[in-house]
Design a protein around this motif. Structure first.
Motif, short mmCIF file in Angstrom:
data_model
loop_
_atom_site.label_atom_id
_atom_site.label_comp_id
_atom_site.label_asym_id
_atom_site.label_seq_id
_atom_site.Cartn_x
_atom_site.Cartn_y
_atom_site.Cartn_z
N LEU A 28 -0.27 10.75 2.25
CA LEU A 28 -1.69 11.04 2.35
C LEU A 28 -2.05 11.24 3.81
O LEU A 28 -1.84 10.36 4.64
N PHE A 29 -2.56 12.42 4.14
CA PHE A 29 -3.07 12.72 5.48
C PHE A 29 -4.57 12.49 5.47
O PHE A 29 -5.26 12.86 4.51
N PHE A 30 -5.11 11.93 6.56
CA PHE A 30 -6.55 11.68 6.59
C PHE A 30 -7.05 11.65 8.03
O PHE A 30 -6.27 11.50 8.98
N HIS A 31 -8.37 11.76 8.19
CA HIS A 31 -8.98 11.73 9.52
C HIS A 31 -10.48 11.49 9.40
O HIS A 31 -11.09 11.86 8.40
N PHE A 41 -4.01 11.13 10.77
CA PHE A 41 -3.36 9.88 10.39
C PHE A 41 -2.64 10.08 9.06
O PHE A 41 -2.97 10.98 8.28
N THR A 42 -1.66 9.20 8.78
CA THR A 42 -0.95 9.27 7.51
C THR A 42 -0.68 7.88 6.96
O THR A 42 -0.65 6.89 7.70
N VAL A 43 -0.48 7.82 5.64
CA VAL A 43 -0.02 6.62 4.97
C VAL A 43 0.70 7.07 3.70
O VAL A 43 0.34 8.08 3.09
N LYS A 44 1.75 6.34 3.31
CA LYS A 44 2.46 6.65 2.08
C LYS A 44 1.62 6.21 0.88
O LYS A 44 1.04 5.12 0.87
N THR A 45 1.59 7.04 -0.15
CA THR A 45 0.80 6.70 -1.33
C THR A 45 1.37 5.49 -2.06
O THR A 45 0.63 4.77 -2.74
N SER A 46 2.68 5.27 -1.93
CA SER A 46 3.27 4.09 -2.58
C SER A 46 2.69 2.80 -2.02
O SER A 46 2.66 1.78 -2.70
N VAL A 47 2.21 2.86 -0.77
CA VAL A 47 1.60 1.68 -0.15
C VAL A 47 0.20 1.44 -0.72
O VAL A 47 -0.11 0.36 -1.24
#
Length: 283
Positions: free
Chosen positions: A120-123, A131-137
């Motif tokens: 997931l990319f976000f800002h 910014f990014t985060v793994k969707t599994s998290v």
């Protein structure tokens, strides 16, 4: 085919916001136009001055049950994750970053059976960073807060006038994003390093793209990118002239949009990072 609708329940958000109905998520069957599910946000999800402004639905293959929706609170620095399978939601917040105006834009890396853990990319709109985060998290309702360093800043700052509203990624990994202060639509091939020399522009117009507010990429066999623009800056200071066109919906085929830009998959001169000064590399 189902689709999900976010209702934030607010009116007069540019003056003094009024909560006239609860914030909710509605799921419709597009084949019958019937409401098939409804999720009302718990009171603890709706903070003082909360404004839920964006939604991204995570569907993988033909699995129409194990679906998640990601919803951004642009004024109160949070992300709500909703599971259609369990009909539960949870609010994710990361204290490592101070998102000045909360999360605004969202985009998902393409789904693949070989790499099912999407990114997931976000800002925030006020930031020049991605910014990014793994969707599994974030899809782990009870364990997401235990994962250290899950939220990451990627690559370079976009630099001066690099504020972005909405963003989306096509099935080939090309991200499109609205550059709100440049009257432009930008692009980035996510297989290339995130640096300014790899960020292209696919459209720029001082009349039709005065404020490119929203952006979507459809799911047709030949995908198109769709942009909604409006004259919000003029509305805030002068009001709208009813004799002019104040809202526009525009589209382009993604392959034609990126042709001959650095975002074209055939463009491969991206190995060297561009030099930049400290004063440009700001949030």
């Amino acid at each position: 085919m189902d689709d999900e609708l976010l209702v934030n329940g607010l009116i007069d958000v540019t003056v003094k916001a009024k909560q006239v109905c609860p914030t909710k998520l509605l799921v419709f069957d597009l084949g019958t136009d019937q409401l098939v599910a409804r999720y009302d946000f718990p009171e603890e999800f709706v903070k003082q001055d909360s404004l839920y402004s964006n939604i991204l639905v995570d569907v993988r293959g033909n699995d129409c049950l194990n679906v998640h929706a990601y919803l951004t609170d642009v004024w109160r620095f949070g992300l709500v994750v909703f599971s259609l399978k369990t009909m539960r939601g949870w609010r994710v917040k990361n204290v490592e970053f101070e998102w000045t105006d909360g999360i605004f834009g969202l985009a998902l890396s393409p789904y693949s059976n070989y790499n099912p853990d999407r990114t997931l990319f976000f800002h925030p709109m006020s930031s020049f960073r991605e910014f990014t985060v793994k969707t599994s998290v974030i899809c782990n309702e009870t364990g997401w807060s235990d994962v250290k360093d899950a939220f990451k800043v990627i690559g370079q700052s976009r630099g001066k006038n690099g504020q972005v509203s909405a963003s989306r990624i096509d099935r080939n990994g090309i991200m499109f994003f609205n550059l709100v202060t440049r009257d432009s639509v930008g692009c980035w091939d996510t297989r290339k390093p995130y640096k300014r020399s790899n960020l292209g522009v696919v459209a720029e117009n001082a009349e039709t793209l005065v404020f490119p507010n929203d952006l979507k990429v459809d799911h047709e066999q030949r995908q198109s990118v769709w942009v909604i623009s409006n004259k919000l800056p003029l509305y805030l200071y002068e009001g709208l002239d009813e004799n002019q066109v104040n809202f526009r919906i525009m589209s382009a085929f993604v392959d034609e949009a990126v042709k001959n830009t650095i975002c074209d998959p055939n463009a491969s001169d991206y190995d060297t990072y561009q030099e930049f000064s400290d004063d440009e590399d700001c949030y």
